[in-house]
Design an enzyme around this catalytic site. Structure first.
Site, PDB file in Angstrom:
ATOM      1  N   ARG A 284       0.819  -1.231   0.000  1.00 52.29           N
ATOM      2  CA  ARG A 284       0.000   0.000   0.000  1.00 52.29           C
ATOM      3  C   ARG A 284       0.849   1.276   0.000  1.00 52.29           C
ATOM      4  NH1 ARG A 284      -2.224  -3.673  -1.099  1.00 52.29           N
ATOM      5  NH2 ARG A 284      -3.922  -4.764  -0.055  1.00 52.29           N
TER       6      ARG A 284
ATOM      7  N   SER B 233      -9.806   0.276   4.946  1.00 52.11           N
ATOM      8  CA  SER B 233      -8.959   0.056   6.133  1.00 52.11           C
ATOM      9  C   SER B 233      -8.212   1.327   6.507  1.00 52.11           C
ATOM     10  CB  SER B 233      -7.926  -1.039   5.845  1.00 52.11           C
ATOM     11  OG  SER B 233      -8.609  -2.233   5.612  1.00 52.11           O
TER      12      SER B 233
ATOM     13  N   GLU C 299      -3.194   4.212   6.963  1.00 52.15           N
ATOM     14  CA  GLU C 299      -3.108   3.939   5.521  1.00 52.15           C
ATOM     15  C   GLU C 299      -3.821   5.064   4.770  1.00 52.15           C
ATOM     16  OE1 GLU C 299      -3.825  -0.179   4.323  1.00 52.15           O
ATOM     17  OE2 GLU C 299      -5.125   0.576   2.732  1.00 52.15           O
TER      18      GLU C 299
HETATM   19  C1  LIG Z   1     -15.566   0.647   0.546  1.00 53.04           C
HETATM   20  C2  LIG Z   1     -14.072   0.711   0.359  1.00 53.04           C
HETATM   21  C3  LIG Z   1     -13.352  -0.449   0.089  1.00 53.04           C
HETATM   22  C4  LIG Z   1     -11.965  -0.402  -0.082  1.00 53.04           C
HETATM   23  N1  LIG Z   1     -11.305  -1.559  -0.357  1.00 53.04           N
HETATM   24  C5  LIG Z   1      -9.980  -1.522  -0.566  1.00 53.04           C
HETATM   25  C6  LIG Z   1      -9.247  -2.715  -0.865  1.00 53.04           C
HETATM   26  O1  LIG Z   1      -9.794  -3.807  -0.911  1.00 53.04           O
HETATM   27  N2  LIG Z   1      -7.905  -2.598  -1.095  1.00 53.04           N
HETATM   28  C7  LIG Z   1      -7.271  -1.402  -1.051  1.00 53.04           C
HETATM   29  O2  LIG Z   1      -6.042  -1.362  -1.286  1.00 53.04           O
HETATM   30  N3  LIG Z   1      -7.925  -0.251  -0.772  1.00 53.04           N
HETATM   31  C8  LIG Z   1      -9.262  -0.282  -0.528  1.00 53.04           C
HETATM   32  N4  LIG Z   1      -9.924   0.875  -0.234  1.00 53.04           N
HETATM   33  C9  LIG Z   1      -9.190   2.144  -0.131  1.00 53.04           C
HETATM   34  C10 LIG Z   1      -9.071   2.926  -1.466  1.00 53.04           C
HETATM   35  O3  LIG Z   1     -10.090   2.556  -2.371  1.00 53.04           O
HETATM   36  C11 LIG Z   1      -7.698   2.713  -2.116  1.00 53.04           C
HETATM   37  O4  LIG Z   1      -6.652   3.184  -1.293  1.00 53.04           O
HETATM   38  C12 LIG Z   1      -7.571   3.435  -3.475  1.00 53.04           C
HETATM   39  O5  LIG Z   1      -6.318   3.119  -4.034  1.00 53.04           O
HETATM   40  C13 LIG Z   1      -7.714   4.940  -3.355  1.00 53.04           C
HETATM   41  O6  LIG Z   1      -7.982   5.432  -4.650  1.00 53.04           O
HETATM   42  P1  LIG Z   1      -8.698   6.838  -4.884  1.00 53.04           P
HETATM   43  O7  LIG Z   1      -8.690   7.123  -6.321  1.00 53.04           O
HETATM   44  O8  LIG Z   1     -10.023   6.873  -4.221  1.00 53.04           O
HETATM   45  O9  LIG Z   1      -7.668   7.744  -4.104  1.00 53.04           O
HETATM   46  P2  LIG Z   1      -7.903   9.136  -3.355  1.00 53.04           P
HETATM   47  O10 LIG Z   1      -8.492   8.921  -2.011  1.00 53.04           O
HETATM   48  O11 LIG Z   1      -8.603  10.081  -4.250  1.00 53.04           O
HETATM   49  O12 LIG Z   1      -6.378   9.563  -3.176  1.00 53.04           O
HETATM   50  C14 LIG Z   1      -5.501   8.778  -2.408  1.00 53.04           C
HETATM   51  C15 LIG Z   1      -4.110   9.403  -2.486  1.00 53.04           C
HETATM   52  O13 LIG Z   1      -3.655   9.340  -3.832  1.00 53.04           O
HETATM   53  C16 LIG Z   1      -3.393  10.653  -4.324  1.00 53.04           C
HETATM   54  N5  LIG Z   1      -3.774  10.665  -5.729  1.00 53.04           N
HETATM   55  C17 LIG Z   1      -4.944  10.282  -6.274  1.00 53.04           C
HETATM   56  N6  LIG Z   1      -4.882  10.390  -7.612  1.00 53.04           N
HETATM   57  C18 LIG Z   1      -3.661  10.872  -7.897  1.00 53.04           C
HETATM   58  C19 LIG Z   1      -2.975  11.200  -9.098  1.00 53.04           C
HETATM   59  N7  LIG Z   1      -3.548  11.061 -10.295  1.00 53.04           N
HETATM   60  N8  LIG Z   1      -1.715  11.684  -9.012  1.00 53.04           N
HETATM   61  C20 LIG Z   1      -1.105  11.852  -7.802  1.00 53.04           C
HETATM   62  N9  LIG Z   1      -1.693  11.550  -6.634  1.00 53.04           N
HETATM   63  C21 LIG Z   1      -2.961  11.057  -6.687  1.00 53.04           C
HETATM   64  C22 LIG Z   1      -4.201  11.599  -3.467  1.00 53.04           C
HETATM   65  O14 LIG Z   1      -3.628  12.902  -3.463  1.00 53.04           O
HETATM   66  C23 LIG Z   1      -4.095  10.884  -2.118  1.00 53.04           C
HETATM   67  O15 LIG Z   1      -2.866  11.178  -1.519  1.00 53.04           O
HETATM   68  C24 LIG Z   1     -11.305   0.850  -0.013  1.00 53.04           C
HETATM   69  C25 LIG Z   1     -12.024   2.020   0.241  1.00 53.04           C
HETATM   70  C26 LIG Z   1     -13.390   1.955   0.440  1.00 53.04           C
HETATM   71  C27 LIG Z   1     -14.156   3.216   0.705  1.00 53.04           C
END
Ligand SMILES: Cc1cc2nc3c(=O)[nH]c(=O)nc-3n(C[C@H](O)[C@H](O)[C@H](O)COP(=O)(O)OP(=O)(O)OC[C@H]3O[C@@H](n4cnc5c(N)ncnc54)[C@H](O)[C@@H]3O)c2cc1C
Length: 290
Positions: free
Chosen positions: A167, A214, A284
Site C-alpha cells: 500500500r 482500512s 493507511e
Molecule cells: C468501501 C471501500 C473499500 C476499499 N477496499 C480496498 C481494498 O480492498 N484494497 C485497497 O487497497 N484499498 C481499498 N480501499 C481504499 C481505497 O479505495 C484505495 O486506497 C484506493 O487506491 C484509493 O484510490 P482513490 O482514487 O479513491 O484515491 P484518493 O483517495 O482520491 O487519493 C488517495 C491518495 O492518492 C493521491 N492521488 C490520487 N490520484 C492521484 C494522481 N492522479 N496523481 C497523484 N496523486 C494522486 C491523493 O492525493 C491521495 O494522496 C477501499 C475504500 C473503500 C471506501
C-alpha cells in the site's frame, strides 16, 4: 448545474467535501477543478505551482479524509482524464478512469491479472499511488509503466522505479500520475468472470456505511483488524464516527460525522494500542489538512 468560474479548467467554487470523499465528512473546498485533458491538467498545475497556490489531486476520494472547515486551495479531480485503450494484452488507462471500469474492459477482452481487484473503489491514479490490492492482487503486480508529471515535465517510469511496497510507493510528494500501462495475460473470459464473482462474493461483508476502507497499514505478522476486534473496538464511537461492527479496521460515518470525530477515534485507537501492545499503528488513509 453550478456556475463555472473558469471554463478552460472547469473550475467551480465552494464545493462540499461530503460529495468528494467516500466517508462523507469534511467542510468545503474553495475551488474544485476538472481539467478536460492531460494538457489542461499540466497547464493548471504549472500555473498553481508557479503562483504558490495550494492544490490537492484527488482520485475517487476513497482513501482521503478531508478537513472540516474551508480548504483554501484547489482540489483537482481527474474524472475527465478517463480514456482507456486496450491493445492486445496491454491496457493503458488514464489516471481518472475507475479501476472497476478498467477491470470490466479487461474481462471483456479476455485479459487476466486485474480481476481480483474487483470492488476496490479506486481511480487508476489513486490505485497506483496507494498500490491498492486485495487477496492475491496488488496494482504493481500487473503495472508495467507509469506516466506522470514531475517537476513540470511529463515522464514515464518503469514500475521498478516506483518503489512499490504494501500500500505504498515512492513517488515524490508533488508527482501527478497521468496514467498507467498494465500488461495482462490472455485467458478465457468465462473463467475470469467466475474469479471476479468469487471475489465480489467475499467482499459482500464489507461495511456498507460510508468509509475510507482500512484505516491502518498492515503490520508484519499482525492482522490489525483482528487485534482491534480482540481489544473490543468494534462499535466504539466518537461523535458520529464509529469503528465498524463488521470490521474493526474500518471507521464508518454512521451519523453525520465530522472529520475531527474520525481523527479523534484514530488517536484513541493508536494510543491504546501503543500503551497496551507496544505497537505503533500507522494510517493507511491520507489526511488532507486545511
Ligand atoms: C468501501 C471501500 C473499500 C476499499 N477496499 C480496498 C481494498 O480492498 N484494497 C485497497 O487497497 N484499498 C481499498 N480501499 C481504499 C481505497 O479505495 C484505495 O486506497 C484506493 O487506491 C484509493 O484510490 P482513490 O482514487 O479513491 O484515491 P484518493 O483517495 O482520491 O487519493 C488517495 C491518495 O492518492 C493521491 N492521488 C490520487 N490520484 C492521484 C494522481 N492522479 N496523481 C497523484 N496523486 C494522486 C491523493 O492525493 C491521495 O494522496 C477501499 C475504500 C473503500 C471506501
Amino acid at each position: 448545474m453550478r456556475k463555472k468560474i473558469c471554463d478552460k479548467f472547469n473550475i467551480i467554487k465552494n464545493v462540499s467535501f461530503k460529495t468528494l470523499s467516500s466517508i462523507k465528512t469534511g467542510g468545503r473546498a474553495r475551488y474544485l477543478a476538472f481539467p478536460n485533458n492531460e494538457e489542461d491538467l499540466v497547464t493548471l498545475i504549472t500555473y498553481l505551482k508557479s503562483h504558490h497556490k495550494k492544490y490537492y489531486v484527488l482520485g475517487n476520494g476513497t482513501n482521503t479524509l478531508a478537513p472540516d472547515g474551508m480548504y483554501r486551495g484547489v482540489i483537482i479531480k481527474l474524472t475527465e482524464l478517463n480514456t482507456v485503450i486496450v491493445n492486445e494484452n496491454k491496457i493503458y488507462a488514464e489516471a481518472g478512469a475507475s479501476l472497476n471500469r478498467v477491470i470490466g474492459l479487461a474481462l471483456a477482452n479476455g485479459l487476466a491479472g486485474l480481476e481480483e481487484g474487483s470492488g476496490i473503489p479506486a481511480s487508476i491514479g489513486g490505485g497506483i499511488i496507494m498500490n491498492c490490492g486485495a487477496y492475491n492482487f496488488e496494482m504493481s503486480k500487473v503495472l508495467n509503466k507509469v506516466r506522470l508529471l514531475r517537476d513540470g515535465r511529463v515522464i514515464e517510469l518503469d514500475k521498478s522505479e516506483c518503489g512499490f511496497g504494501y500500500r505504498t510507493s515512492t513517488f515524490k510528494e508533488d508527482d501527478v500520475i497521468l496514467g498507467g500501462e498494465f500488461i495482462l495475460k490472455k485467458e478465457d473470459e468465462e473463467k475470469l468472470r467466475e474469479r471476479q464473482k468469487a471475489v465480489l462474493e467475499k467482499r459482500k461483508n464489507f461495511p456498507c456505511l460510508p468509509s475510507l476502507g482500512s484505516v491502518f497499514k498492515r503490520k508484519e505478522g499482525l492482522i490489525v483488524s483482528k487485534m482491534l476486534d480482540e481489544m473490543g473496538f468494534k462499535g466504539f464511537c466518537c461523535g458520529g464516527a464509529k469503528v465498524s461492527e463488521q470490521h474493526a479496521g474500518i471507521i464508518v460515518n454512521y451519523q453525520d460525522a465530522k472529520s475531527k470525530d474520525v481523527l479523534k477515534l484514530i488517536n484513541i485507537i493508536k494510543n491504546r494500542v501503543k500503551n497496551e501492545k507496544n505497537i505503533i499503528l500507522e494510517e493507511e488513509i491520507k489526511i488532507l489538512s486545511k
